[in-house]
Design a protein around this motif. Structure first.
Motif, PDB file in Angstrom:
ATOM      1  N   ASN A 192       0.876  -1.041   0.402  1.00 51.91           N
ATOM      2  CA  ASN A 192       0.226   0.055   0.501  1.00 51.91           C
ATOM      3  C   ASN A 192       0.619   1.188   0.205  1.00 51.91           C
ATOM      4  O   ASN A 192       1.356   1.369   0.881  1.00 51.91           O
ATOM      5  CB  ASN A 192      -1.038  -0.234   1.670  1.00 51.91           C
ATOM      6  CG  ASN A 192      -1.861   1.060   1.418  1.00 51.91           C
ATOM      7  OD1 ASN A 192      -1.707   2.270   0.888  1.00 51.91           O
ATOM      8  ND2 ASN A 192      -2.779   1.253   1.854  1.00 51.91           N
ATOM      9  N   LYS A 193       0.918   1.894  -1.342  1.00 53.40           N
ATOM     10  CA  LYS A 193       1.840   2.919  -1.223  1.00 53.40           C
ATOM     11  C   LYS A 193       1.927   4.288  -0.120  1.00 53.40           C
ATOM     12  O   LYS A 193       1.771   4.870   0.097  1.00 53.40           O
ATOM     13  CB  LYS A 193       2.236   3.631  -2.552  1.00 53.40           C
ATOM     14  CG  LYS A 193       2.809   2.600  -4.061  1.00 53.40           C
ATOM     15  CD  LYS A 193       2.770   3.175  -5.137  1.00 53.40           C
ATOM     16  CE  LYS A 193       3.079   2.567  -6.380  1.00 53.40           C
ATOM     17  NZ  LYS A 193       3.031   2.878  -7.415  1.00 53.40           N
ATOM     18  N   GLU A 194       0.418   4.128  -0.390  1.00 50.37           N
ATOM     19  CA  GLU A 194      -0.684   5.608   0.743  1.00 50.37           C
ATOM     20  C   GLU A 194       0.414   5.815   2.202  1.00 50.37           C
ATOM     21  O   GLU A 194       0.490   6.375   2.943  1.00 50.37           O
ATOM     22  CB  GLU A 194      -1.681   5.307   1.008  1.00 50.37           C
ATOM     23  CG  GLU A 194      -2.533   6.164  -0.633  1.00 50.37           C
ATOM     24  CD  GLU A 194      -3.595   6.232  -0.835  1.00 50.37           C
ATOM     25  OE1 GLU A 194      -4.806   6.431   0.037  1.00 50.37           O
ATOM     26  OE2 GLU A 194      -4.669   6.421  -2.595  1.00 50.37           O
ATOM     27  N   GLU A 195       0.082   4.255   2.925  1.00 52.29           N
ATOM     28  CA  GLU A 195       0.573   3.399   4.018  1.00 52.29           C
ATOM     29  C   GLU A 195       1.403   3.458   4.187  1.00 52.29           C
ATOM     30  O   GLU A 195       2.829   3.761   5.256  1.00 52.29           O
ATOM     31  CB  GLU A 195      -0.346   2.209   4.419  1.00 52.29           C
ATOM     32  CG  GLU A 195      -1.932   2.962   4.980  1.00 52.29           C
ATOM     33  CD  GLU A 195      -2.657   3.754   5.458  1.00 52.29           C
ATOM     34  OE1 GLU A 195      -1.809   4.228   6.136  1.00 52.29           O
ATOM     35  OE2 GLU A 195      -3.430   4.038   5.246  1.00 52.29           O
ATOM     36  N   GLY A 196       2.970   3.114   3.347  1.00 50.53           N
ATOM     37  CA  GLY A 196       3.743   2.929   3.119  1.00 50.53           C
ATOM     38  C   GLY A 196       4.556   0.940   3.881  1.00 50.53           C
ATOM     39  O   GLY A 196       5.312   1.463   4.315  1.00 50.53           O
TER      40      GLY A 196
END
Length: 317
Positions: free
Chosen positions: A82-86
């Motif tokens: 998940n790129k947004e949450e890293g």
């Protein structure tokens, strides 16, 4: 006995017309913490039955159509970044539910079959080293189409053994089919199915069924039936102790639904072919006859003397 259990059957039988024996056995497997394999042609109501049970019990439901390109990750889930949450997050597979209809299990790969059957056995899935527990209760109705072998992957005997029973719904008779068409012409009967038992109550009923008594005579009867499968001239490999234990559990559920707190031989006889039949590995010459398993099971039941449990109980009372 919890009176709502019988109401579950009443609700399901609003939708599945003329198949009371089959729906009762499916409920017995569910109450026994087992899973069901339905061998049937398409269109006889397998999906509708699974949906009806999920509604009557207020349980989550998922259906997966198994084809050669379905992957094990579709069953057990996978991690993605998940790129947004890293961070990596778990994407649930189809087994993260309470009632799962796995349609045409014999048309998917052996790896995918194994992923489902391991989840059924373990009650959890492990993905990338992380274990995810399946919801409770967790119940699988898997189907396989007996007609046509092109593109099918036959379940090995060790995997068939994971199913408590194998059942067949079959076609409705003339009157039942007419009633079915009339029902569907006006509305969808599934809309009328009410929730009459919760998942929490179902688990409580399972605990009550475990307390149903099996006498030493009935244990001996079940053991003799299992031994007879191993000695039959048409059977290469008979029923394992897992099959005997499954028969005990189904017989207890049958006694419970009949309002008894003890098992009688008739409870065993009512389900022995459904529990033992798919566990028999036949000799090559026997496999040519399509109905041979039913014939073998009739011979086995007829060959084992039935204990007189009722008179002994009356003597004690």
């Amino acid at each position: 006995m919890n009176q709502h259990v019988k109401e579950v059957l009443n609700e399901v039988n609003k939708v599945i017309i003329g198949k009371e024996i089959v729906t009762r056995k499916v409920l017995m497997a569910l109450l026994s913490d087992g899973h069901v394999l339905l061998e049937d042609v398409p269109g006889v109501g397998k999906t509708t039955m699974a949906l009806a049970f999920s509604k009557a019990l207020g349980l989550d439901y998922k259906r997966i159509q198994l084809t050669p390109d379905v992957m094990p990750s579709d069953i057990v889930g996978f991690y993605y970044y998940n790129k947004e949450e890293g961070c990596f997050e778990y994407k649930e597979g189809s087994v993260i539910t309470q009632i799962l209809l796995a349609d045409e299990l014999n048309r998917t790969s052996s790896r995918t079959q194994s992923a489902l059957l391991e989840a059924m056995e373990e009650g959890n899935v492990t993905v990338d080293g992380h274990t995810h527990k399946l919801p409770e209760p967790f119940f699988v109705i898997a189907t396989q189409n007996p007609t046509g072998s092109a593109g099918t992957q036959t379940l090995p005997q060790s995997q068939l053994d994971r199913f408590m029973v194998m059942l067949t719904m079959g076609y409705p008779d003339l009157e039942e089919e007419i009633a079915l068409m009339q029902d569907r012409g006006l509305n969808n009967p599934l809309d009328s199915v009410k929730t009459v038992l919760t998942g929490k109550e179902l688990i409580q009923v399972r605990n009550e069924i475990q307390e149903v008594e099996i006498s030493p005579l009935v244990y001996q009867y079940i053991a003799m039936l299992a031994a007879a499968t191993r000695e039959h001239e048409m059977v290469e490999v008979g029923v394992s102790p897992r099959g005997s234990l499954a028969l005990c559990r189904m017989a207890k559920a049958g006694a419970y639904l009949s309002g008894r707190d003890y098992v009688i031989p008739e409870d065993v006889q009512a389900v022995v072919a459904d529990v033992f039949g798919h566990r028999l590995l036949l000799k090559p010459r026997a496999r040519l006859n399509e109905n041979i398993v039913a014939e073998i099971m009739k011979e086995i039941v007829a060959s084992v003397s039935v204990p007189d449990v009722r008179s002994r109980r009356r003597g004690k009372e």
